[in-house]
Design a protein around this motif. Structure first.
Motif, PDB file in Angstrom:
ATOM      1  N   GLY A 148       0.053   2.810   4.357  1.00 33.78           N
ATOM      2  CA  GLY A 148      -0.033   3.371   3.011  1.00 33.78           C
ATOM      3  C   GLY A 148       0.296   2.364   1.917  1.00 33.78           C
ATOM      4  N   ILE A 149       0.628   1.129   2.293  1.00 37.31           N
ATOM      5  CA  ILE A 149       0.976   0.132   1.273  1.00 37.31           C
ATOM      6  C   ILE A 149      -0.292  -0.344   0.554  1.00 37.31           C
ATOM      7  CG2 ILE A 149       0.830  -1.927   2.774  1.00 37.31           C
ATOM      8  CD1 ILE A 149       3.567  -2.680   1.243  1.00 37.31           C
ATOM      9  N   TYR A 150      -0.139  -0.693  -0.734  1.00 34.65           N
ATOM     10  CA  TYR A 150      -1.283  -1.126  -1.530  1.00 34.65           C
ATOM     11  C   TYR A 150      -1.473  -2.635  -1.471  1.00 34.65           C
ATOM     12  CZ  TYR A 150      -1.081   3.471  -3.817  1.00 34.65           C
ATOM     13  OH  TYR A 150      -1.081   4.806  -4.091  1.00 34.65           O
ATOM     14  N   GLU A 151      -2.760  -3.029  -1.436  1.00 37.08           N
ATOM     15  CA  GLU A 151      -3.107  -4.455  -1.493  1.00 37.08           C
ATOM     16  C   GLU A 151      -2.483  -5.130  -2.711  1.00 37.08           C
ATOM     17  OE1 GLU A 151      -7.319  -5.115  -1.733  1.00 37.08           O
ATOM     18  OE2 GLU A 151      -7.109  -7.279  -2.064  1.00 37.08           O
ATOM     19  N   LYS A 152      -2.510  -4.447  -3.873  1.00 37.37           N
ATOM     20  CA  LYS A 152      -2.008  -5.075  -5.106  1.00 37.37           C
ATOM     21  C   LYS A 152      -0.557  -5.536  -4.961  1.00 37.37           C
ATOM     22  CE  LYS A 152      -0.633  -0.741  -7.434  1.00 37.37           C
ATOM     23  NZ  LYS A 152      -0.757   0.083  -8.644  1.00 37.37           N
ATOM     24  N   LYS A 153       0.214  -4.802  -4.166  1.00 41.96           N
ATOM     25  CA  LYS A 153       1.628  -5.110  -3.985  1.00 41.96           C
ATOM     26  C   LYS A 153       1.817  -6.250  -2.985  1.00 41.96           C
ATOM     27  CE  LYS A 153       5.921  -2.667  -3.291  1.00 41.96           C
ATOM     28  NZ  LYS A 153       6.572  -1.501  -2.740  1.00 41.96           N
ATOM     29  N   VAL A 154       1.073  -6.163  -1.872  1.00 42.92           N
ATOM     30  CA  VAL A 154       1.172  -7.178  -0.822  1.00 42.92           C
ATOM     31  C   VAL A 154       0.762  -8.553  -1.358  1.00 42.92           C
ATOM     32  CG1 VAL A 154       0.167  -7.889   1.395  1.00 42.92           C
ATOM     33  CG2 VAL A 154       0.739  -5.481   0.996  1.00 42.92           C
ATOM     34  N   VAL A 155      -0.338  -8.593  -2.115  1.00 43.20           N
ATOM     35  CA  VAL A 155      -0.828  -9.899  -2.573  1.00 43.20           C
ATOM     36  C   VAL A 155       0.073 -10.485  -3.668  1.00 43.20           C
ATOM     37  CG1 VAL A 155      -3.194  -9.479  -1.832  1.00 43.20           C
ATOM     38  CG2 VAL A 155      -2.549  -8.924  -4.185  1.00 43.20           C
TER      39      VAL A 155
END
Ligand SMILES: [Zn+2]
Length: 413
Positions: free
Chosen positions: A205-212
């Motif tokens: 459920g984690i967002y790409e915007k946060k990971v990157v």
């Protein structure tokens, strides 16, 4: 857009990004500190119409407009503390297929409603607090033969005052200056997506915007610790940045390299591995072409009106002047792939090319890096691990060192 306005916009964006992040944060914080919270967002069905309700802890001004193809309704609000459904969990009903929210620019939270069928805004109004509910913004949507794009947004009575206050307190006048230590090379790191555009959504459920963004912050630290590089980020927090403004930051600071950082997701949870993309008007393969289409949707997802520059973003024509930049980008991509295989699993044919809008800088070598697949448990775990991120960033810095060495050697010969 006239050139003057465009340059103004670039300076404005770069100013926010490069110089005055602190000020921008202070402004945002000031607005938020006194500002309202959104306590709920809900959808109801009444007499063939679809009602969208935003409920707040105190009354807020708002601005609303319609965009066509794809059909969307956009509601801009002051930056609010969002306590309603999260973007990934906001399902649709009736004429609404789903909606997203996020920081669109300092001081503005944007809600983008995707339409399931053509619709028009039948009415919108404010309901005062009462019956146990806080003040609400209510939007009634009616079915229509086709969705007609608004010529002008419609605003609540107090929106103009809010917008005037925001432009008075936002840092728009300071010109961007590249970092001044000329002995260092400037690298622009572009964490993909942000704000109203969450990017891919991971297995957990984690967002790409946060990971990157976390990866970009690690890479910046490791790069700067060498003493050889200055790093400029296109965003350093959860905010939307249009694709064009991202590569224009690279241009405005005269960067040596532009790295757009992403993480993909795929229907097949087995697919994993890092891949690197460079710009081409002809895609290397079908998957790269589909990926470019997906990544190019960022501005659409954020409710940006593309009228007037869609053609510019979508048609990729590489002029002769861009050939040397294209070659440098390819040289970096090859160097990177070669180095990264020591620290992560790679996708097969890891260097691919397609028409990515964010790689359109005519004078800064640019690559887009998909760090891995958030839909794959192993890739996702790696990207959430501090130690793995450090290892990947270290390999990336080695590739950047090697690339500049090779480029210098080539230029001397
Ligand atoms: Zn992405």
């Amino acid at each position: 857009m006239p050139l003057g306005i465009r340059i103004g916009r670039v300076i404005q964006v770069a100013a926010i990004v490069v110089l005055t992040i602190g000020m921008a944060l202070a402004t945002g914080a000031a607005v938020r500190a006194e500002g309202p919270a959104l306590s709920d967002a809900r959808i109801g069905l009444h007499d063939g119409q679809t009602r969208f309700v935003l409920e707040f802890t105190q009354s807020v001004p708002y601005k609303i407009f319609t965009l066509a193809e794809p059909d969307r309704i956009v509601i801009d609000l002051p930056s609010v503390d969002w306590r309603g459904p999260k973007s990934g969990q906001a399902g649709g009903r009736g004429l609404i297929s789903g909606y997203r929210h996020g920081l669109f620019k300092p001081g503005i939270t944007r809600v983008v409603i995707d339409l399931a069928a053509p619709a028009s805004v039948a009415k919108h109004f404010v309901l005062g607090a009462g019956g146990g509910a806080g003040p609400r913004v209510v939007v009634d949507l009616a079915p229509a033969a086709r969705t007609i794009q608004s010529a002008e947004p419609e605003e609540s009575a107090s929106w103009a005052a809010y917008a005037a206050e925001l432009s008075r307190t936002s840092p728009t006048e300071t010109a961007a200056a590249p970092p001044t230590d000329s002995s260092k090379r400037i690298i622009v790191i572009d964490p993909g997506h942000g704000g109203v555009d969450p990017g891919a959504i991971g297995a957990s459920g984690i967002y790409e915007k946060k990971v990157v963004l976390s990866f970009a912050q690690t890479l910046k630290r490791v790069l700067e610790s060498t003493g050889r590089y200055d790093v400029v980020m296109t965003r350093d927090r959860d905010i939307f940045i249009p694709l064009r403004d991202r590569y224009q930051v690279a241009h405005s600071v005269n960067a040596g390299l532009f790295l757009s950082i992403h993480a993909d997701s795929h229907n097949s949870s087995n697919l994993r591995g890092l891949s690197v993309y460079t710009l081409s008007d002809k895609a290397s393969d079908r998957e790269a072409e589909d990926l470019a289409k997906k990544e190019n949707l960022s501005d659409v997802l954020a409710g940006t009106d593309l009228t007037g520059y869609e053609a510019d973003v979508t048609s990729i024509l590489i002029s002769l002047a861009q050939q040397s930049v294209k070659q440098s980008s390819a040289l970096f991509a090859e160097t990177l792939v070669d180095e990264m295989k020591n620290s992560v699993q790679l996708l097969r044919n890891p260097h691919r090319f397609a028409g990515f809008a964010v790689l359109k800088s005519p004078n800064v070598p640019s690559v887009l890096i998909e760090l891995g697949y958030l839909s794959n448990r192993s890739d996702e775990a790696n990207l959430l691990s501090d130690a793995q991120r450090e290892k990947m960033a270290t390999s990336m810095v080695r590739a950047i060192d090697l690339y500049f060495d090779r480029k210098e050697t080539l230029e001397r010969s």
